[in-house]
Design an enzyme around this catalytic site. Structure first.
Site, PDB file in Angstrom:
ATOM      1  N   GLY A   1      57.993-107.615 111.241  1.00 55.44           N
ATOM      2  CA  GLY A   1      57.974-108.569 110.148  1.00 55.44           C
ATOM      3  C   GLY A   1      56.638-108.792 109.484  1.00 55.44           C
ATOM      4  O   GLY A   1      56.566-109.000 108.273  1.00 55.44           O
TER       5      GLY A   1
ATOM      6  N   THR B   1      67.208-107.599 113.694  1.00 55.03           N
ATOM      7  CA  THR B   1      67.705-108.408 112.589  1.00 55.03           C
ATOM      8  C   THR B   1      69.041-107.877 112.062  1.00 55.03           C
ATOM      9  O   THR B   1      69.312-106.690 112.153  1.00 55.03           O
ATOM     10  CB  THR B   1      66.662-108.374 111.462  1.00 55.03           C
ATOM     11  OG1 THR B   1      65.429-108.877 111.969  1.00 55.03           O
ATOM     12  CG2 THR B   1      67.082-109.176 110.266  1.00 55.03           C
TER      13      THR B   1
ATOM     14  N   THR C   1      64.666-104.890 108.134  1.00 58.31           N
ATOM     15  CA  THR C   1      64.678-105.061 109.581  1.00 58.31           C
ATOM     16  C   THR C   1      63.525-104.272 110.169  1.00 58.31           C
ATOM     17  O   THR C   1      63.459-103.055 110.013  1.00 58.31           O
ATOM     18  CB  THR C   1      66.001-104.580 110.210  1.00 58.31           C
ATOM     19  OG1 THR C   1      65.831-104.445 111.623  1.00 58.31           O
ATOM     20  CG2 THR C   1      66.464-103.249 109.641  1.00 58.31           C
ATOM     21  N   GLY C   2      62.603-104.960 110.823  1.00 55.99           N
ATOM     22  CA  GLY C   2      61.469-104.243 111.394  1.00 55.99           C
ATOM     23  C   GLY C   2      60.348-105.181 111.781  1.00 55.99           C
ATOM     24  O   GLY C   2      60.567-106.367 112.044  1.00 55.99           O
TER      25      GLY C   2
ATOM     26  N   ARG D   1      56.001-118.643 115.548  1.00 52.47           N
ATOM     27  CA  ARG D   1      55.858-117.466 114.680  1.00 52.47           C
ATOM     28  C   ARG D   1      57.112-117.260 113.837  1.00 52.47           C
ATOM     29  O   ARG D   1      58.234-117.394 114.312  1.00 52.47           O
ATOM     30  CB  ARG D   1      55.601-116.228 115.539  1.00 52.47           C
ATOM     31  CG  ARG D   1      55.513-114.908 114.739  1.00 52.47           C
ATOM     32  CD  ARG D   1      56.817-114.137 114.765  1.00 52.47           C
ATOM     33  NE  ARG D   1      56.684-112.786 114.191  1.00 52.47           N
ATOM     34  CZ  ARG D   1      57.700-111.978 113.944  1.00 52.47           C
ATOM     35  NH1 ARG D   1      58.941-112.370 114.238  1.00 52.47           N
ATOM     36  NH2 ARG D   1      57.507-110.782 113.425  1.00 52.47           N
ATOM     37  N   VAL D   2      56.923-116.951 112.568  1.00 55.74           N
ATOM     38  CA  VAL D   2      58.016-116.647 111.660  1.00 55.74           C
ATOM     39  C   VAL D   2      57.781-115.268 111.063  1.00 55.74           C
ATOM     40  O   VAL D   2      56.671-114.963 110.608  1.00 55.74           O
ATOM     41  CB  VAL D   2      58.127-117.698 110.530  1.00 55.74           C
ATOM     42  CG1 VAL D   2      59.202-117.298 109.521  1.00 55.74           C
ATOM     43  CG2 VAL D   2      58.424-119.070 111.116  1.00 55.74           C
ATOM     44  N   GLY D   3      58.805-114.430 111.080  1.00 54.69           N
ATOM     45  CA  GLY D   3      58.697-113.096 110.508  1.00 54.69           C
ATOM     46  C   GLY D   3      59.164-113.051 109.066  1.00 54.69           C
ATOM     47  O   GLY D   3      59.180-114.064 108.359  1.00 54.69           O
ATOM     48  N   ASP D   4      59.584-111.876 108.641  1.00 51.05           N
ATOM     49  CA  ASP D   4      59.937-111.681 107.240  1.00 51.05           C
ATOM     50  C   ASP D   4      61.335-112.149 106.876  1.00 51.05           C
ATOM     51  O   ASP D   4      61.607-112.436 105.705  1.00 51.05           O
ATOM     52  CB  ASP D   4      59.805-110.202 106.882  1.00 51.05           C
ATOM     53  CG  ASP D   4      60.780-109.329 107.677  1.00 51.05           C
ATOM     54  OD1 ASP D   4      60.704-109.364 108.920  1.00 51.05           O
ATOM     55  OD2 ASP D   4      61.610-108.622 107.069  1.00 51.05           O
TER      56      ASP D   4
END
Length: 335
Positions: free
Chosen positions: A247, A194, A244-245, A222-225
């Site tokens: 999510g 990210t 960043t990581g 899929r959706v992350g943070d």
């Protein structure tokens, strides 16, 4: 235009009297991952992004202006997992997520599941500034982008050979695990890459933004943070964070908001708050990654628990300072 002085105290960059821009290009990069040429290109892209944001600040632009300009450059750079360098999903497409937040007024904009928006951060800003909504997804978000005159591209624009080969490797490992009836253990690197930016402008206003291509070989939309306000991005009057990581863990921890909540409610320093969430709470839960954090006094912190995190800052003199690996120091001017 600005007279800015800096101090480094306990490993934390403290900006004493002027605007500041802080960036990351993703945690998870490890020593040996990059060729010499790749490392040089990444450093050059980070420096270019810092200069773009700095130009906005020195021209009297807002923190939001600086964040959007900075992330646009990072999205255009194939070295990072955002925009042009986005990773591939299981189905072999690029799927982009982003968000931005204005700490001065609490406004925010976010978008997820994009396939054709050249610079997702510009769409996030348009959603914040020109709609009644905070988040839009997929085809609807891209229709809004068209209405706002935001550049759309053929999806092939996002393809890079390095990301394609990363997908092929992930698919092969997945097939091998299925054939042997053993659980597939995803490498941590699948979740990283990210980009993000934080800015403190001449009026003392904070802003934060984040943009990503998600995780390699992801499925099911899929959706992350990164596009979730409070998880991957947060800015208020006192504090701004971009994460960043991994999510899923940032979402569960409301990581970006949690860092700023500790600053606001507990009186923690930005360094202590970031360290507690990123290097203690998230690893304890099973995740990893990093973040950048910036407070209204101009104190910045760069917590991460991987072998490296693309990161940097720029001050009034317009000289960008960048680092990649854990052992790298960000060079600081005398004060």
């Amino acid at each position: 235009m600005f007279q800015r002085h800096y101090a480094v105290r306990d490993g934390v960059l403290t900006a004493l009297d002027a605007p500041l821009l802080v960036i990351h290009g993703g945690a998870g990069v490890e020593p040996g991952d990059l060729t010499k040429e790749e490392e040089q290109a990444a450093r050059a892209a980070l420096e270019a992004a810092l200069r773009a944001g700095h130009a906005k600040l020195t021209a009297g632009g807002s923190s939001v202006d600086a964040v959007a300009a900075t992330i646009t450059v990072l999205e255009d750079a194939p070295q990072f997992n955002a925009g042009r360098g986005a990773v591939f999903t299981h189905d072999g497409v690029n799927e982009l997520d982003t968000s931005i937040m204005d700490g001065a007024n609490g406004k925010a904009g976010a978008a997820a599941g994009l396939h054709r928006v050249k610079n997702p951060i510009l769409l996030a800003r348009a959603i914040m500034d020109k709609s009644k909504h905070v988040m839009m997804v997929g085809d609807g978000a891209e229709r809004f982008a068209t209405e706002q005159g935001i550049t759309l591209v053929d999806p092939v624009y996002f393809r890079t050979e390095k990301r394609w080969q990363q997908l092929q490797k992930a698919l092969a490992e997945e097939a091998k695990a299925q054939a042997s009836n053993t659980p597939l253990v995803l490498p941590g690197k699948a979740y990283f890459g990210t980009v993000g930016a934080l800015a403190l402008d001449a009026q003392g206003r904070l802003a934060a933004g984040t943009s990503t291509g998600g995780m390699t070989n992801k499925r099911y939309g899929r959706v992350g943070d990164s596009p979730i306000i409070g998880a991957g991005t947060w800015a208020d009057a006192r504090c701004a964070v971009s994460g960043t990581g991994w999510g899923e863990y940032y979402i569960r921890a409301a990581a970006a908001h949690e860092i700023c909540a500790r600053v606001r409610l507990s009186g923690y320093s930005i360094s202590r708050a970031g360290e507690g969430v990123i290097n203690k709470d998230i690893p304890k839960a099973g995740g990893d990654g990093g973040a950048i954090a910036l407070d209204a006094q101009g104190v910045a912190a760069f917590p991460f628990n991987t072998g490296g995190m693309y990161r940097g800052w720029i001050g009034a003199d317009g000289v960008p300072h960048v680092a990649i690996y854990k052992g790298d120091a960000l060079p600081m001017p005398a004060y």
